[in-house]
Design a protein around this motif. Structure first.
Motif, short mmCIF file in Angstrom:
data_model
loop_
_atom_site.label_atom_id
_atom_site.label_comp_id
_atom_site.label_asym_id
_atom_site.label_seq_id
_atom_site.Cartn_x
_atom_site.Cartn_y
_atom_site.Cartn_z
N TYR A 70 0.98 -1.33 0.03
CA TYR A 70 0.28 -0.15 -0.05
C TYR A 70 1.02 1.28 -0.23
O TYR A 70 0.66 2.37 -0.61
CB TYR A 70 -1.10 -0.23 1.41
CG TYR A 70 -1.78 1.26 1.29
CD1 TYR A 70 -2.60 1.71 0.68
CD2 TYR A 70 -1.07 2.22 2.38
CE1 TYR A 70 -3.32 2.80 0.75
CE2 TYR A 70 -1.67 3.50 2.43
CZ TYR A 70 -3.02 3.84 1.81
OH TYR A 70 -3.37 5.09 1.85
N LEU A 71 1.94 1.37 0.78
CA LEU A 71 2.84 2.45 0.96
C LEU A 71 3.53 2.70 -0.56
O LEU A 71 3.60 3.88 -1.05
CB LEU A 71 3.77 2.28 2.03
CG LEU A 71 3.47 2.45 3.66
CD1 LEU A 71 4.42 2.03 4.39
CD2 LEU A 71 2.87 3.73 3.78
N ARG A 72 3.96 1.44 -1.26
CA ARG A 72 4.43 1.88 -2.66
C ARG A 72 3.41 2.40 -3.40
O ARG A 72 3.89 3.20 -4.32
CB ARG A 72 4.78 0.49 -2.98
CG ARG A 72 6.52 0.06 -2.38
CD ARG A 72 7.07 -1.18 -3.23
NE ARG A 72 6.14 -2.19 -3.20
CZ ARG A 72 5.92 -3.34 -2.30
NH1 ARG A 72 6.95 -3.15 -1.14
NH2 ARG A 72 5.29 -4.31 -2.44
N TRP A 73 2.16 1.83 -3.40
CA TRP A 73 1.11 2.19 -4.33
C TRP A 73 0.87 3.76 -4.04
O TRP A 73 0.68 4.56 -5.08
CB TRP A 73 -0.05 1.39 -4.06
CG TRP A 73 -1.28 1.87 -5.03
CD1 TRP A 73 -1.33 1.65 -6.11
CD2 TRP A 73 -2.21 2.53 -4.53
NE1 TRP A 73 -2.76 2.32 -6.50
CE2 TRP A 73 -3.18 2.93 -5.25
CE3 TRP A 73 -2.63 3.01 -3.18
CZ2 TRP A 73 -4.50 3.33 -5.31
CZ3 TRP A 73 -3.95 3.71 -2.95
CH2 TRP A 73 -4.79 3.93 -4.09
N SER A 74 0.95 4.21 -2.70
CA SER A 74 0.46 5.64 -2.47
C SER A 74 1.59 6.39 -2.61
O SER A 74 1.42 7.64 -2.62
CB SER A 74 -0.09 5.42 -0.99
OG SER A 74 0.83 5.27 -0.11
N GLY A 75 2.73 5.95 -2.88
CA GLY A 75 4.10 6.81 -3.05
C GLY A 75 4.66 7.17 -1.56
O GLY A 75 5.62 8.04 -1.74
N LEU A 76 4.05 6.80 -0.60
CA LEU A 76 4.32 7.04 0.69
C LEU A 76 5.73 6.28 1.10
O LEU A 76 6.33 6.41 2.18
CB LEU A 76 3.50 7.03 1.80
CG LEU A 76 2.30 7.92 1.48
CD1 LEU A 76 1.10 7.65 2.34
CD2 LEU A 76 2.67 9.10 1.44
#
Length: 277
Positions: free
Chosen positions: A269-275
């Motif tokens: 999720y963090l990779r997908w959100s750019g975070l």
């Protein structure tokens, strides 16, 4: 070979979990008396009490009165074995596996006591909270949210204090959030929406997993509950109205997933959100 040994170990412990599932909601001893048929009350011989194998050999019926044996027994034994194998593949022969196995056993008992009796016994959750805090001293718990807040004040904690902080913070987030929501619901509707057992369950989950995975557990458990509720609502009038939903069972299932695959899901999720990286 490791998988076979771990699976057999899980089957044996799953048999003990069945005893806990039946007796703890009734506040009975899990040690005495010895296992017996709930229909005819005859003691079960050791060779009729071999996990999974005896159920299959007896074709799911008591050896004496021939009444059906609940399929929950082999289900719990099989789930324990399968989840132990998954945990061993995830953590290997480490303290992380021991922690995961203990957490899985606690949650399986709570999942099925909630399904069967709508009870989340304090005899499971209270020792579970203590066990989660203890394991945080030897197995790192995600402490990132609280470490970030401490870093603003130029405070850095090393293991095991950082891990213990993560466990305490997770318990505070999980149990505190559920307590606030339950109390608010009661004051607005004058009906109990969340029992204190759910609060204790989330205190335990938080102590084992830390805040990030505890929030993931709440999200996944709520989504699972909604999906199942909608499916059952549309198929049977029994589940409409004020049907007592076993919310703890959905949370327990989500917590097991979070303990084994939660970090991967959060990272994705963090990779997908750019975070994240």
């Amino acid at each position: 070979m490791n998988d076979v040994f771990i699976a057999l170990f899980g089957l044996a412990l799953g048999s003990f979990l069945n005893v806990c599932i039946v007796r703890l909601p009734r506040r009975e001893s899990i040690i005495t008396p010895r296992s017996h048929c709930p229909r005819c009350d005859r003691p079960i011989a050791w060779y009729h009490n071999i996990p999974l194998a005896s159920y299959l050999a007896l074709r799911g019926r008591c050896a004496f009165c021939r009444q059906p044996i609940s399929p929950v027994y082999p289900l719990v034994e099989s789930l324990t074995a399968a989840l132990f194998v998954l945990a061993f593949r995830e953590f290997g022969p480490t303290l992380g596996f021991v922690k995961a196995a203990a957490f899985i056993m606690l949650l399986l008992v709570l999942i099925f006591t909630d399904l069967n009796d709508r009870r989340l016994p304090h005899a499971v959750t209270l020792p579970g909270i203590a066990l989660g805090l203890f394991f945080s001293l030897v197995v790192q718990v995600n402490d990132q949210p609280f470490a970030w807040m401490l870093s603003r004040a130029n405070i850095t904690l090393a293991m095991p204090l950082s891990s213990l902080l993560g466990a305490l913070g997770g318990a505070l987030v999980g149990g505190g959030l559920f307590y606030i929501v339950g109390e608010a619901f009661y004051r607005i509707r004058h009906v109990e929406g969340l029992g204190f057992g759910d609060v204790m369950l989330m205190l335990m989950v938080g102590a084992f997993l830390g805040a990030p995975l505890t929030l993931l557990t709440i999200l996944l458990g709520s989504l699972l509950g909604i999906v199942v509720a909608l499916a059952l609502y549309g198929t049977s009038p029994r589940f409409r109205g004020r049907y007592p939903w076993p919310y703890g069972s959905f949370l327990g299932a989500a917590a097991i997933y979070a303990s084994l695959r939660g970090n991967e899901l959060l990272a994705a999720y963090l990779r997908w959100s750019g975070l994240g990286p």
